[in-house]
Design a protein around this motif. Structure first.
Motif, mmCIF file in Angstrom:
data_model
loop_
_atom_site.group_PDB
_atom_site.id
_atom_site.type_symbol
_atom_site.label_atom_id
_atom_site.label_comp_id
_atom_site.label_asym_id
_atom_site.label_seq_id
_atom_site.Cartn_x
_atom_site.Cartn_y
_atom_site.Cartn_z
ATOM 1 N N UNK A 1 -4.602 -9.990 -7.110
ATOM 2 C CA UNK A 1 -3.937 -8.978 -6.272
ATOM 3 C C UNK A 1 -4.790 -7.730 -6.164
ATOM 4 N N UNK A 2 -5.381 -7.336 -7.285
ATOM 5 C CA UNK A 2 -6.223 -6.133 -7.260
ATOM 6 C C UNK A 2 -7.425 -6.334 -6.346
ATOM 7 N N UNK A 3 -8.008 -7.526 -6.377
ATOM 8 C CA UNK A 3 -9.149 -7.811 -5.506
ATOM 9 C C UNK A 3 -8.722 -7.770 -4.036
ATOM 10 N N UNK A 4 -7.547 -8.308 -3.747
ATOM 11 C CA UNK A 4 -7.056 -8.295 -2.368
ATOM 12 C C UNK A 4 -6.834 -6.865 -1.868
ATOM 13 N N UNK A 5 -6.340 -5.996 -2.739
ATOM 14 C CA UNK A 5 -5.988 -4.632 -2.333
ATOM 15 C C UNK A 5 -7.156 -3.641 -2.439
ATOM 16 N N UNK A 6 -8.360 -4.110 -2.753
ATOM 17 C CA UNK A 6 -9.497 -3.194 -2.914
ATOM 18 C C UNK A 6 -9.718 -2.266 -1.723
ATOM 19 N N UNK A 7 -9.598 -2.718 -0.472
ATOM 20 C CA UNK A 7 -9.788 -1.793 0.655
ATOM 21 C C UNK A 7 -8.746 -0.681 0.692
ATOM 22 N N UNK A 8 -7.620 -0.887 0.009
ATOM 23 C CA UNK A 8 -6.531 0.101 0.026
ATOM 24 C C UNK A 8 -6.727 1.165 -1.052
ATOM 25 N N UNK B 1 -0.108 11.620 4.883
ATOM 26 C CA UNK B 1 -0.947 11.217 6.011
ATOM 27 C C UNK B 1 -2.127 10.359 5.537
ATOM 28 N N UNK B 2 -2.228 9.144 6.104
ATOM 29 C CA UNK B 2 -3.362 8.283 5.792
ATOM 30 C C UNK B 2 -3.377 7.743 4.382
ATOM 31 N N UNK B 3 -2.222 7.783 3.700
ATOM 32 C CA UNK B 3 -2.184 7.317 2.313
ATOM 33 C C UNK B 3 -0.947 6.448 2.092
ATOM 34 N N UNK B 4 -0.982 5.695 1.008
ATOM 35 C CA UNK B 4 0.074 4.744 0.704
ATOM 36 C C UNK B 4 0.461 4.898 -0.761
ATOM 37 N N UNK B 5 1.760 4.938 -1.027
ATOM 38 C CA UNK B 5 2.231 5.047 -2.409
ATOM 39 C C UNK B 5 1.867 3.787 -3.189
ATOM 40 N N UNK B 6 1.357 3.975 -4.393
ATOM 41 C CA UNK B 6 0.986 2.825 -5.226
ATOM 42 C C UNK B 6 2.197 1.935 -5.514
ATOM 43 N N UNK B 7 3.376 2.525 -5.532
ATOM 44 C CA UNK B 7 4.582 1.755 -5.819
ATOM 45 C C UNK B 7 4.848 0.683 -4.771
ATOM 46 N N UNK B 8 4.211 0.785 -3.603
ATOM 47 C CA UNK B 8 4.419 -0.207 -2.534
ATOM 48 C C UNK B 8 3.654 -1.498 -2.774
ATOM 49 N N UNK C 1 1.206 1.517 7.735
ATOM 50 C CA UNK C 1 0.027 2.157 7.140
ATOM 51 C C UNK C 1 -0.853 1.131 6.449
ATOM 52 N N UNK C 2 -0.235 0.241 5.705
ATOM 53 C CA UNK C 2 -0.979 -0.813 5.020
ATOM 54 C C UNK C 2 -1.734 -1.679 6.028
ATOM 55 N N UNK C 3 -1.052 -2.070 7.080
ATOM 56 C CA UNK C 3 -1.664 -2.895 8.129
ATOM 57 C C UNK C 3 -2.830 -2.162 8.792
ATOM 58 N N UNK C 4 -2.650 -0.875 9.053
ATOM 59 C CA UNK C 4 -3.696 -0.097 9.713
ATOM 60 C C UNK C 4 -4.956 -0.012 8.847
ATOM 61 N N UNK C 5 -4.773 0.231 7.557
ATOM 62 C CA UNK C 5 -5.934 0.325 6.653
ATOM 63 C C UNK C 5 -6.641 -1.023 6.570
ATOM 64 N N UNK C 6 -5.851 -2.081 6.399
ATOM 65 C CA UNK C 6 -6.448 -3.400 6.245
ATOM 66 C C UNK C 6 -7.156 -3.840 7.528
ATOM 67 N N UNK C 7 -6.565 -3.541 8.664
ATOM 68 C CA UNK C 7 -7.160 -3.909 9.946
ATOM 69 C C UNK C 7 -8.482 -3.182 10.171
ATOM 70 N N UNK C 8 -8.564 -1.923 9.743
ATOM 71 C CA UNK C 8 -9.754 -1.089 9.976
ATOM 72 C C UNK C 8 -10.705 -1.070 8.783
#
Length: 450
Positions: A47-54, A68-75, A158-165
């Motif tokens: 999971x950590x490897x998958x979320x590296x771009x985040x 703005x432009x950030x995501x809570x770790x709890x998500x 937000x998660x989708x936007x970061x991962x897409x870009x």
């Protein structure tokens, strides 16, 4: 070890753990409180490897607060459960198996390829899900139910936007300085040039560029210097009219987050960490007030004023209670009124000592945080109280009965620790020596007479 087991259970779809995300959040807080402990190696966590771009955009804050432009770790926990259980279950199982196999074979490049393949699949499926949610209220409710965070829809977008870009973000990160320690004109111009290019290409990319630039600065509030350089003006209204007004918004949100961390650590008795947060908030407020010419009554000015007032309100009653708590510890109760086996509460002494250390920190940062009046008043009261109280304990030590000696020595020890925080270490050392003389010389004199 417990964190690794919980994460492994989530990845494998086990649902027997009650509130696993809440458990993980508490475990992370424990690890942050034990800063001297070695950090466990979790690079092999799929999971950590998958979320590296985040990772650069994660923020440790309450899930209901947006950044703005950030995501809570709890998500992350709910998102991973959703991905492995519904969005791309087959691809996720293959990814977990591939990662374990490739890392065991010491082939991290193939593990990264597997992560990228899953990320591509998730981007495709999430894009379809978000598009459906934009047209169907039932689909939106389903996202809210599956993620379970207060801002589920916004978090997913937000998660989708970061991962897409992620590729564009990686390229942007490579053009920004790895560490921004100098704010000379040339480096600021370089940062502005990179961010302007991102702004022309994609507004979302510009947001992520601002966050990454802030992460690489010694202090988050220094991001406003980039905005000032870009706009060529320190006037808040001029900055707000430009795209770089977002930089001020990001810095204010980060300052408010630090205030929440400050209050949380203070309530938990983590006074050293609370004092560090207090320093960070002070520097942010001072930096914003000195760097930006804010018009009184404007949105940023009101937000900054609320931060200052909020800090004062959060600690007012606790700071005002300190003199009374000190008085109860060091006051002289006649020996005949002392209960048999009376003791000084060591936990109470330690708690007061922590509060006094925090009060001393408040003295250094009072002017910017609306703490001046209360800090000066409490310190003045304590200085007089400790000076007079410690002298009174010394007088009693010289003549007290053997049965109450241990209690008086405990009082003296508490007074010495308190004095070290308020009157200085030198005063405390002299007081400790005087107490030692008072106890030993009087006892020797009585023994000689006997």
């Amino acid at each position: 070890m417990l964190m690794a087991e919980v994460e492994r259970g989530i990845q494998n779809g086990h649902d027997h753990l009650p509130a696993p995300d809440l458990l993980l959040n508490h475990l992370r807080e424990v690890l942050r409180e034990r800063e001297d402990d070695p950090v466990p190696d979790r690079t092999g966590n799929p999971a950590r490897m998958f979320f590296l771009p985040i990772e650069p955009f994660l923020v440790e804050d309450e899930p209901e607060v947006g950044h703005e432009g950030r995501l809570s770790r709890a998500c992350l926990g709910p998102l991973w459960e959703w991905i492995t259980g519904e969005i791309a279950p087959d691809e996720a199982r293959a990814f977990v198996a591939d990662v374990g196999r490739n890392l065991a074979a010491k082939d991290p490049a193939k593990a990264e390829q597997a992560a990228r393949a899953l990320q591509d699949a998730v981007v495709r499926r999430l894009g379809e899900t978000i598009e459906a949610a934009g047209k169907d209220d039932k689909a939106r409710r389903r996202i809210a139910f599956r993620i379970g965070t207060p801002r589920a829809q916004a978090d997913v977008v937000e998660f989708y936007s970061i991962l897409k870009n992620r590729d564009a973000i990686a390229a942007l990160a490579g053009r920004l300085p790895s560490k921004i320690r100098s704010f000379a004109g040339d480096q600021l111009d370089q940062i502005v040039s990179v961010l302007d290019h991102a702004q022309a290409r994609d507004k979302a990319l510009f947001r992520y560029g601002l966050v990454m630039a802030m992460n690489r600065m010694p202090a988050p509030w220094q991001l406003v210097r980039v905005a000032i350089r870009a706009v060529q003006s320190d006037k808040a209204d001029r900055i707000a009219e430009s795209a770089y007004g977002l930089a001020v918004t990001i810095v204010l949100a980060e300052t408010e987050r630090t205030v929440r961390d400050l209050v949380r650590d203070f309530r938990r008795g983590q006074m050293v960490r609370a004092a560090d947060h207090l320093k960070d908030v002070h520097e942010a407020v001072r930096g914003l007030r000195s760097e930006i010419n804010m018009v009184s009554g404007s949105g940023p000015a009101r937000q900054l004023a609320a931060v200052r007032a909020g800090v004062a309100d959060a600690f007012k009653s606790d700071l005002e209670s300190i003199p009374g708590r000190v008085r109860r510890i060091i006051r002289i109760v006649p020996g005949k009124h002392l209960a048999r086996g009376a003791t000084v509460d060591a936990a109470e002494v330690a708690e007061i000592e922590g509060l006094l250390g925090f009060l001393s920190a408040c003295k250094n940062f009072a002017s910017e945080l609306a703490l001046n009046e209360i800090t000066l008043r409490v310190l003045s009261d304590l200085q007089s109280q400790l000076d007079n109280g410690s002298r009174s304990i010394l007088d009693v030590l010289r003549a007290c009965e053997p049965g109450e000696l241990s209690y008086r020595k405990a009082q003296m020890d508490a007074a010495t620790r308190f004095c070290a925080k308020i009157l200085g270490d030198e005063y405390a050392v002299l007081l400790a020596r005087a107490a030692d003389v008072a106890v030993n010389s009087e006892r020797k004199a009585k023994t000689a007479k006997a």
